[in-house]
Design an enzyme around this catalytic site. Structure first.
Site, PDB file in Angstrom:
ATOM      1  CE  LYS A   2      -3.753  -2.199   1.662  1.00 22.57           C
ATOM      2  NZ  LYS A   2      -4.528  -2.751   3.221  1.00 22.57           N
ATOM      3  CD  GLN A  13      -3.550  -5.119   6.532  1.00 26.52           C
ATOM      4  OE1 GLN A  13      -3.279  -4.623   5.748  1.00 26.52           O
ATOM      5  NE2 GLN A  13      -4.289  -6.253   6.436  1.00 26.52           N
ATOM      6  CG  ASP A  37     -10.470  -1.877   3.934  1.00 27.25           C
ATOM      7  OD1 ASP A  37      -9.285  -1.722   3.300  1.00 27.25           O
ATOM      8  OD2 ASP A  37      -9.624  -1.550   5.348  1.00 27.25           O
TER       9      ASP A  37
END
Length: 281
Positions: A51, A95, A118
């Site tokens: 990322k 995460q 997300d």
């Protein structure tokens, strides 16, 4: 057989984003993603690194917050609140998975929907369900892009999604429906799975079982999208689809690695850019 090239397609998307981010910078605007990682899970660390690399390439600023496994839920929520209030941060990504003592759903809901890159917040999931504009879960959004950019039409096609997780399976089916596909969900309780998957013009597999789908599960000329990612006994990466076995029968198939995984990161960059542009209006 068409080998669907996730590397090339994700590269196209990142290049498009890079141009848009550069244009924003000319206007004195920036795009910033905050990534929060708890513990040092090796897979999570690889994802986080990827990322950051993608952010670097596209010109998106990235902030990294790392906590030990022992972090309390309160400490994590306190940081999220700070990032929510920070106008310079446009996207927040925690995460997953998180340690067992932290309630993931509480953490996901704590992120402002407009910063939820997300696409997991119930508000964004609800927007997707009723066809409103919002931030869409990166992997299913990436699958739609990889299909479209490979010149494959979804409208009117028989689409089967194997898997019903909140992160991939359910949103995947809804996005295919949005593109006018005729969608069937299959899962662990489905009877005669082979009969159902053999109807699919487009088969999307997200079951979490290595090489589960063989040629017996697909019809001639099907498009097969493999969302799974595993390491086999030789530590080589493989997917939910037995690629070598299926490739003679399929019209198009995504490899692992080099397929959907790369699209997920590209769509995260897309969500960051989208979130920044909406917040700056």
């Amino acid at each position: 057989m068409q080998l669907i090239d996730g590397k090339a397609i994700s590269g196209q998307i990142k290049d498009e984003i890079k141009k848009q981010v550069a244009k924003l910078k000319e206007d004195g605007r920036s795009v910033c993603l905050a990534v929060v990682q708890v513990g040092e899970d090796p897979a999570s660390s690889i994802y986080v690194r990827n990322k950051h690399r993608a952010c670097e390439y596209t010109g998106i600023e990235s902030l990294n917050y790392t906590f030990p496994e022992s972090v309390t839920q309160e400490e994590l929520l306190h940081l999220i609140e700070e990032l929510n209030q920070n106008p310079k941060v446009h996207g927040i990504l925690v995460q997953l998975p998180l340690p067992k003592h932290i309630d993931e759903s509480v953490v996901v809901k704590a992120i402002l929907p407009q910063k939820d890159v997300d696409g997991f917040h119930p508000e964004n999931v609800g927007r997707m369900f009723i066809g409103e504009d919002g931030l869409v879960s990166c992997t299913p959004a990436g699958v739609i892009e990889i299909i479209k950019r490979s010149g494959i039409t979804i409208a009117g096609k028989e689409c089967v999604v194997v898997g019903r997780s909140n992160i991939v399976g359910k949103p995947m089916g809804l996005l295919l429906l949005r593109e006018n596909g005729t969608v069937t969900f299959a899962h662990s309780k489905t009877k005669d799975l082979k009969e159902i998957t053999k109807r699919a013009d487009i088969l999307v597999v997200a079951v979490g079982k290595p090489k589960f789908i063989t040629k017996e599960y697909i019809k001639d000329g099907a498009v097969v999208i493999d969302v799974g990612i595993h390491r086999n006994a030789e530590n080589k990466m493989c997917g939910d689809v037995d690629f070598e076995n299926v490739k003679e029968k399929a019209a198009a198939v995504t490899p692992v690695p080099g397929g959907v995984g790369l699209m997920t990161v590209a769509m995260l960059m897309y969500n960051c850019l989208k979130a920044a542009m909406k917040q700056e209006v």
